[in-house]
Write an enzyme that holds these catalytic residues in place. Structure first.
Site, PDB file in Angstrom:
ATOM      1  N   GLN A   1       0.835  -1.213   0.000  1.00 25.44           N
ATOM      2  CA  GLN A   1       0.000   0.000   0.000  1.00 25.44           C
ATOM      3  C   GLN A   1       0.870   1.263   0.000  1.00 25.44           C
ATOM      4  OE1 GLN A   1      -0.538  -2.675   1.922  1.00 25.44           O
ATOM      5  NE2 GLN A   1      -2.680  -2.915   2.506  1.00 25.44           N
TER       6      GLN A   1
ATOM      7  N   ASP B   1      -6.143   2.096  12.609  1.00 27.25           N
ATOM      8  CA  ASP B   1      -7.397   1.400  12.311  1.00 27.25           C
ATOM      9  C   ASP B   1      -8.318   1.350  13.514  1.00 27.25           C
ATOM     10  OD1 ASP B   1      -5.624   0.404  10.011  1.00 27.25           O
ATOM     11  OD2 ASP B   1      -7.664  -0.233   9.501  1.00 27.25           O
TER      12      ASP B   1
HETATM   13  O1  MRU Z   1      -5.275  -3.122   5.070  1.00 24.56           O
HETATM   14  P1  MRU Z   1      -5.482  -1.666   4.814  1.00 24.56           P
HETATM   15  O2  MRU Z   1      -4.847  -1.183   3.560  1.00 24.56           O
HETATM   16  O3  MRU Z   1      -6.945  -1.288   4.903  1.00 24.56           O
HETATM   17  O4  MRU Z   1      -4.756  -0.936   6.019  1.00 24.56           O
HETATM   18  C1  MRU Z   1      -4.846   0.460   6.115  1.00 24.56           C
HETATM   19  C2  MRU Z   1      -4.080   1.030   7.241  1.00 24.56           C
HETATM   20  O5  MRU Z   1      -3.491   0.341   8.038  1.00 24.56           O
HETATM   21  C3  MRU Z   1      -4.144   2.521   7.407  1.00 24.56           C
HETATM   22  O6  MRU Z   1      -2.970   3.009   7.980  1.00 24.56           O
HETATM   23  C4  MRU Z   1      -5.317   2.861   8.337  1.00 24.56           C
HETATM   24  O7  MRU Z   1      -6.493   2.261   7.907  1.00 24.56           O
HETATM   25  C5  MRU Z   1      -5.502   4.317   8.461  1.00 24.56           C
HETATM   26  S1  MRU Z   1      -6.283   5.024   7.044  1.00 24.56           S
HETATM   27  C6  MRU Z   1      -6.437   6.692   7.305  1.00 24.56           C
END
Ligand code: MRU
Length: 349
Positions: free
Chosen positions: A198, A239
């Site tokens: 990501q 999260d």
């Molecule tokens: O697995 P993902 O891509 O949904 O994980 C996203 C993250 O860990 C982000 O850092 C988190 O959701 C914060 S988004 C503002």
């Protein structure tokens, strides 16, 4: 001012419209859109990470609830849809907050015929509130980072807590976008973020769209980047934030916090209050999603491990509050991070 891509958008009216999502699994190679005309497509998009990031999955699920209410038996279909969407991913509390809010909204609409329109208004309100929260987070976070770094805005971030993860300019990226607007010198290092990248696929993509200087590093290079004094602070998203200030975020965040402490660097978490879960006493209580082993052993469809090799694949880890310099929300800065400071500022959450 740079306007990030509108990656979540409702198309048409409440009764017959649909949800359009930018398919983040195809970035950076392709800008492709998914038309979600039923709840199952939204649920699959969340599970597959076509839409991902804590606030963004809450927003997508809220629109998904509208699709449920479009069915002939609208109220019952809506309730079933809410349950299905809530079963998509377990860690980001924003998902559950958004769905609960949609349920409360539905409960306040006695007229079944009015349900889709009222739910669409509510989903749009959730979306808009997150957009505004991102900007407020950015303003608070930029002030804090300027103070903590003495205006040396050399920042390391992890995963994507950017526009693609929210309804606005992101959380961890929000101070970056605002610094760029103000033409402040800014250097960003983005962890590539194994196993689904990501950081390199999404954070680097969106920062480049905004003309921001970003260098991708392998996750394992973070210690060296810190030791070489290339960065002045780490900033990540979250999260779910427990009542004691422990933070669940993308796997690898905890390692960065440990490294930051070792190198005497500030470690800042940026998140809207919708990510704070005061019903979760501490990080140990946060449900952590585990992903399919193939995301590690055969990432992006190519085998990187021998057949039959097992993998342990938690998608998130928990950073203890004691390693976090500050948490920045749309309401301001929580510093130091402890249960009393969280409760004092967010007792209404
Ligand atoms: O697995 P993902 O891509 O949904 O994980 C996203 C993250 O860990 C982000 O850092 C988190 O959701 C914060 S988004 C503002």
């Amino acid at each position: 001012m740079h306007e990030p891509v509108r990656h979540i958008e409702w198309m048409g009216d409440a009764r017959s419209g649909h949800l359009r999502l930018l398919d983040q699994t195809r970035l950076p190679g392709e800008v492709a859109w998914l038309a979600c005309r039923d709840v199952e497509t939204v649920r699959q998009a969340i599970m597959r990470l076509s839409v991902r990031g804590a606030p963004a999955i809450g927003i997508a699920a809220a629109y998904g609830c509208v699709l449920g209410a479009q069915q002939p038996d609208g109220r019952r279909a809506f309730a079933a849809s809410a349950e299905r969407l809530a079963a998509s991913r377990p860690t980001a509390v924003n998902l559950f907050r958004a769905i609960d809010r949609m349920k409360r909204c539905a409960a306040g609409v006695p007229d079944d015929a009015a349900l889709p329109a009222r739910l669409l208004d509510e989903a749009k309100a959730i979306h808009e509130e997150d957009r505004a929260a991102c900007r407020a987070i950015g303003e608070h976070a930029l002030l804090l980072l300027r103070e903590l770094t003495g205006d040396r805005l050399h920042l390391l971030t992890h995963c994507n807590a950017g526009a693609l993860a929210t309804g606005g300019i992101g959380t961890a990226t929000a101070p970056m976008y605002i610094a760029a607007e103000l033409e402040l010198p800014l250097t960003v290092y983005a962890d590539e973020t194994r196993p689904l990248l990501q950081g390199s696929r999404l954070t680097a993509w969106e920062l480049r769209q905004a003309g921001i200087d970003v260098s991708i590093i392998a996750d394992s290079a973070a210690a060296t980047v810190m030791a070489q004094k290339r960065i002045a602070a780490v900033i990540t998203g979250a999260d779910r934030i427990a009542a004691n200030g422990d933070v669940a975020n993308k796997i690898g965040t905890y390692s960065l916090a440990v490294l930051a402490r070792h190198h005497g660097l500030p470690f800042v978490v940026a998140a809207p209050t919708t990510t704070i879960d005061l019903t979760c006493a501490c990080g140990e209580k946060i449900p952590i999603e585990h992903r399919a082993a193939e995301e590690i052993t055969a990432g992006f469809g190519r085998a990187t491990a021998p057949p039959g090799a097992a993998a342990f694949a938690p998608a998130f880890d928990v950073t203890p509050a004691e390693l976090i310099t500050a948490i920045v929300t749309e309401r301001g800065v929580i510093r130091p991070v402890n249960p009393a400071a969280l409760a004092a500022q967010f007792d209404s959450c």
